[in-house]
Design an enzyme around this catalytic site. Structure first.
Site, mmCIF file in Angstrom:
data_model
loop_
_atom_site.group_PDB
_atom_site.id
_atom_site.type_symbol
_atom_site.label_atom_id
_atom_site.label_comp_id
_atom_site.label_asym_id
_atom_site.label_seq_id
_atom_site.Cartn_x
_atom_site.Cartn_y
_atom_site.Cartn_z
ATOM 1 N N ARG A 190 0.869 -1.200 0.000
ATOM 2 C CA ARG A 190 0.000 0.000 0.000
ATOM 3 C C ARG A 190 0.895 1.236 0.000
ATOM 4 O O ARG A 190 1.756 1.396 0.858
ATOM 5 C CB ARG A 190 -0.888 -0.026 1.229
ATOM 6 C CG ARG A 190 -1.991 0.986 1.196
ATOM 7 C CD ARG A 190 -2.891 0.849 2.415
ATOM 8 N NE ARG A 190 -3.781 -0.285 2.374
ATOM 9 C CZ ARG A 190 -4.377 -0.803 3.450
ATOM 10 N NH1 ARG A 190 -4.161 -0.287 4.631
ATOM 11 N NH2 ARG A 190 -5.193 -1.835 3.346
ATOM 12 N N ARG B 37 -2.511 6.294 9.712
ATOM 13 C CA ARG B 37 -2.498 5.848 8.306
ATOM 14 C C ARG B 37 -2.503 7.039 7.341
ATOM 15 O O ARG B 37 -2.468 8.182 7.759
ATOM 16 C CB ARG B 37 -3.738 4.983 8.048
ATOM 17 C CG ARG B 37 -3.898 3.787 8.989
ATOM 18 C CD ARG B 37 -2.855 2.755 8.680
ATOM 19 N NE ARG B 37 -3.063 1.517 9.411
ATOM 20 C CZ ARG B 37 -3.808 0.484 8.992
ATOM 21 N NH1 ARG B 37 -4.476 0.555 7.863
ATOM 22 N NH2 ARG B 37 -3.881 -0.618 9.708
ATOM 23 N N LYS C 149 -4.710 0.609 14.574
ATOM 24 C CA LYS C 149 -4.656 1.600 13.500
ATOM 25 C C LYS C 149 -5.337 2.901 13.920
ATOM 26 O O LYS C 149 -6.220 2.908 14.789
ATOM 27 C CB LYS C 149 -5.309 1.048 12.239
ATOM 28 C CG LYS C 149 -6.729 0.583 12.449
ATOM 29 C CD LYS C 149 -7.393 0.098 11.165
ATOM 30 C CE LYS C 149 -6.942 -1.257 10.707
ATOM 31 N NZ LYS C 149 -7.806 -1.871 9.688
ATOM 32 N N LYS D 237 -6.877 6.651 12.111
ATOM 33 C CA LYS D 237 -7.178 7.240 10.802
ATOM 34 C C LYS D 237 -7.609 8.703 10.928
ATOM 35 O O LYS D 237 -8.424 9.030 11.781
ATOM 36 C CB LYS D 237 -8.270 6.424 10.120
ATOM 37 C CG LYS D 237 -7.826 4.981 9.887
ATOM 38 C CD LYS D 237 -8.866 4.158 9.166
ATOM 39 C CE LYS D 237 -8.280 2.813 8.739
ATOM 40 N NZ LYS D 237 -9.260 1.978 8.049
ATOM 41 N N CYS E 11 -15.074 -3.287 -1.625
ATOM 42 C CA CYS E 11 -13.716 -3.543 -1.144
ATOM 43 C C CYS E 11 -13.071 -4.624 -2.004
ATOM 44 O O CYS E 11 -13.733 -5.259 -2.818
ATOM 45 C CB CYS E 11 -13.761 -4.001 0.305
ATOM 46 S SG CYS E 11 -14.368 -5.691 0.467
ATOM 47 N N CYS F 152 -7.689 -10.805 -0.277
ATOM 48 C CA CYS F 152 -7.879 -10.468 1.129
ATOM 49 C C CYS F 152 -8.065 -11.723 1.984
ATOM 50 O O CYS F 152 -8.989 -12.503 1.752
ATOM 51 C CB CYS F 152 -9.082 -9.547 1.311
ATOM 52 S SG CYS F 152 -9.342 -9.173 3.047
ATOM 53 N N CYS G 225 -16.672 -8.808 4.084
ATOM 54 C CA CYS G 225 -16.722 -9.183 5.501
ATOM 55 C C CYS G 225 -17.122 -7.952 6.300
ATOM 56 O O CYS G 225 -17.201 -6.849 5.741
ATOM 57 C CB CYS G 225 -15.372 -9.762 5.953
ATOM 58 S SG CYS G 225 -14.179 -8.519 6.502
ATOM 59 N N CYS H 235 -14.317 -2.077 4.938
ATOM 60 C CA CYS H 235 -13.314 -1.341 4.157
ATOM 61 C C CYS H 235 -13.895 -0.418 3.087
ATOM 62 O O CYS H 235 -13.259 0.557 2.712
ATOM 63 C CB CYS H 235 -12.324 -2.312 3.526
ATOM 64 S SG CYS H 235 -11.397 -3.245 4.762
#
Ligand code: SRM
Ligand code: SF4
Length: 571
Positions: A79, A148, A211, A213, A432, A438, A477, A481
């Site tokens: 990424r 991020r 994480k 954001k 996503c 994934c 899922c 995302c």
């Protein structure tokens, strides 16, 4: 920097791995050298994330390889950070070439305005990382328990505000980038800094509990879905100046089907800060979460749970104590939408900007549209910038009057003008990645949503809703995302071919949706949604949005709070 000194629970395994990693070195260098396997050592898979790299395996090949007694087909996803989503044509060309040389000949534009390269094998991982560095880009902190990629509305039509807000987003990004030299050492053969003695003044040795954001919104566009960010800044304009920012905290969408203590949550308003306070505010909010976030349970480690558990007043008090001053009263603002604008717009700087629809952010060449090649040709002559949007689309930014006809011709030649042909539903769709890369996907998403939209479009056309923007989002899922809990129609994978359907989110991203039907098999989704679409076409009030209608018509109850309770979203 443990979660809570009174907390007797043991720290999570990842905390131990971070602590032992010597500022994100781990045994990554040795793992890369090991040619006996396509994988890296287990503990290094946690550390590599901080370097922007995920170990994955080709899931379509899992069963076959297992039967043949082969190890999984290990691949890596890289990424690439693009703060605010803005990059140069030169950078575009270099990343595009890396995708062809080492990746899957596709570029993925993500929901956080970053690039992803997929299908990179271990033997070319380092070379690819060096190629990214040669493009003057990096991947550090694109993933991992750190701040991020900082998002920023790419707003080309109010360029006077965009430039300073992008500057602030970049300043926050730089300030919160880890200082460890491990990245340079491992990937760029930089000088080794002895024994991990260096310091991370903001993060410390174990970085954040999870994480983190940050996003900058420029009203009236809420394309970055500011209410879903751990920390959001809403720009308040004063003519063509930025007066400062309303600050929001505690948004986040991830949850688990099985864990009733997890839920999506929209952010709270914290206060107002001036431009010169923005970096300081970002640092202090982050350090409160660093010190009080739950390091014992990764499913309860995001800022949203810290705030939910301790309360927004406690949180504000702690941030203000660290700042040494009080935040101001939030100022009035209005969001109109959370989608992208397509086609040509002229900015206040008199430059032209073209908003381009890229289905699910997957840029590739197909028989109908050689889109990837087309953008390469545009990048070769373009003198402005490229802006990745938070809806996985792209803006060709800063086009001069002289260049516009040339770019227009290339857009037509490579059929990049899909926005002129597609329905409002498709133009507001987002999925996503999910399968086959994934590791967490329970169901298809990116490979399935385009076909589902084609089926739904039949109903849309029959009802005369071709031009109507309806936000539809799918994920494989419940991690969220593609921010599906803010889709007017949200589809979340439960198992292969099975999705929960959600309805009723607000068009401007200010209200989460609610469960409409649980575990619907793919062949029944259109039948479940068609009656809602048909009634919307005939019964909607003037200007009424699909999500608002779904609530008014009683298909789902409204969400009165920013947070959803598990029983609202799970069967
Ligand atoms: Fe995400 C994990 C892809 C935006 C919530 N996300 C993953 C991983 C890395 C799977 C993994 O951990 O092994 C996925 C890689 C798939 C692949 O093969 O590429 C993945 N997430 C993505 C992207 C590429 C989706 C896309 O199609 O664009 C987005 C990359 C953004 C970026 O450039 O940084 C992406 N992920 C998001 C968002 C949306 C956002 O940030 O605006 C969310 C919801 C917001 C949030 O964080 O609450 C999101 N991803 C998650 C979660 C759940 C986190 C949680 O708090 O529970 C996971 C799983 C985890 O962290 O354990 C996850
Ligand atoms: Fe993977 Fe789930 Fe994120 Fe989709 S929502 S990319 S399936 S983690």
């Amino acid at each position: 920097m443990t979660a809570d000194k009174a907390d007797p629970k043991p720290l999570s395994k990842v905390e131990e791995i971070k602590e032992a990693s010597h500022y994100l070195r781990g045994t990554l260098a040795a793992s890369l050298e090991d040619r006996s396997t396509g994988a890296i050592a287990d503990a290094d898979t946690n550390i590599s994330k901080f370097h922007g790299i995920y170990q994955q395996d080709h899931r379509d090949q899992r069963t076959e390889r297992k039967k043949a007694g082969l190890e999984k087909a290990f691949i890596f996803m890289i990424r690439i950070r693009v703060p605010g989503g803005v990059c140069t044509p030169e950078q575009w060309l270099k990343i595009d070439a890396l995708a062809d040389t080492y990746g899957s000949h596709t570029l993925k534009l993500t929901t956080r305005q970053a690039f992803q390269l997929h299908f990179i094998t271990k033997d070319v991982l380092k070379t690819t990382m060096q190629g990214i560095n040669a493009a003057l880009m990096d991947t550090i902190a694109a993933c991992g328990d750190v701040n991020r990629n900082v998002m920023c509305n790419p707003n080309p039509w109010e360029s006077a505000l965009h430039a300073p807000v992008l500057d602030d987003a970049r300043a926050v990004s730089v300030h919160l980038t880890p200082r460890t030299t491990a990245y340079h050492e491992i990937w760029l053969d930089g000088e080794k800094v002895g024994g991990g003695e260096e310091e991370e003044p903001i993060y410390g040795k174990t970085y954040l509990p999870r994480k983190f954001k940050i996003g900058f919104a420029i009203p009236p566009s809420n394309d970055i879905d500011v209410w879903t960010q751990d920390l959001g800044f809403i720009a308040i304009g004063d003519g063509d100046q930025v007066a400062g920012y309303n600050v929001t905290v505690g948004g986040g969408l991830g949850m688990s089907h099985s864990d009733t203590k997890t839920y999506p949550r929209l952010a709270d308003m914290l206060g107002f800060c001036t431009r010169d306070q923005v970096v300081d505010v970002a640092e202090k909010v982050l350090t409160v979460q660093r010190d009080f976030g739950d390091r014992t349970n990764r499913k309860h480690a995001r800022l949203k749970y810290t705030i939910e558990d301790r309360g927004i007043d406690w949180f504000r008090g702690e941030v203000e104590r660290r700042l040494g001053y009080k935040l101001g009263e939030p100022r009035p603002f209005r969001f109109d939408d959370s989608g992208d604008r397509y086609g040509w717009t002229r900015g206040t700087d008199n430059r032209w900007h073209y908003g381009l629809f890229i289905q699910n952010g997957r840029l590739l060449d197909t028989a109908e549209s050689p889109a990837k090649t087309g953008l390469r040709e545009i990048a070769k002559i373009h003198t402005g910038d490229f802006r990745l949007t938070a809806n996985q689309n792209l803006i060709i930014g800063g086009v001069t009057d002289e260049q516009k006809p040339r770019i227009e011709a290339l857009l037509a030649e490579y059929k990049l003008d899909a926005d002129t042909r597609e329905t409002g539903l498709r133009l507001n769709s987002m999925a996503c990645v999910a399968l086959p890369t994934c590791g967490l996907a329970l169901a298809e998403s990116e490979r399935y949503l385009p076909d589902l939209v084609t089926e739904l479009d039949r109903v849309i056309e029959e009802c005369g809703l071709r031009q109507d923007a309806i936000i539809i989002r799918m994920t494989g899922c419940p991690n969220g995302c593609a921010r599906p809990y803010l889709g007017e129609i949200g589809l979340v994978g439960k198992a292969p071919g099975k999705y929960n359907i959600y309805l009723g989110a607000a068009f401007d991203g200010s209200r989460l949706n609610k469960l409409f039907k649980p575990s619907v098999t793919s062949d029944k989704i259109v039948a479940e949604l068609a009656p809602v679409i048909r009634r919307y076409a005939t019964e909607r009030e003037e200007g009424e949005r699909f999500g608002d209608f779904a609530i008014r018509a009683g298909f789902v109850k409204p969400t009165t709070e920013g947070r959803l309770f598990h029983e609202d979203i799970m069967a």
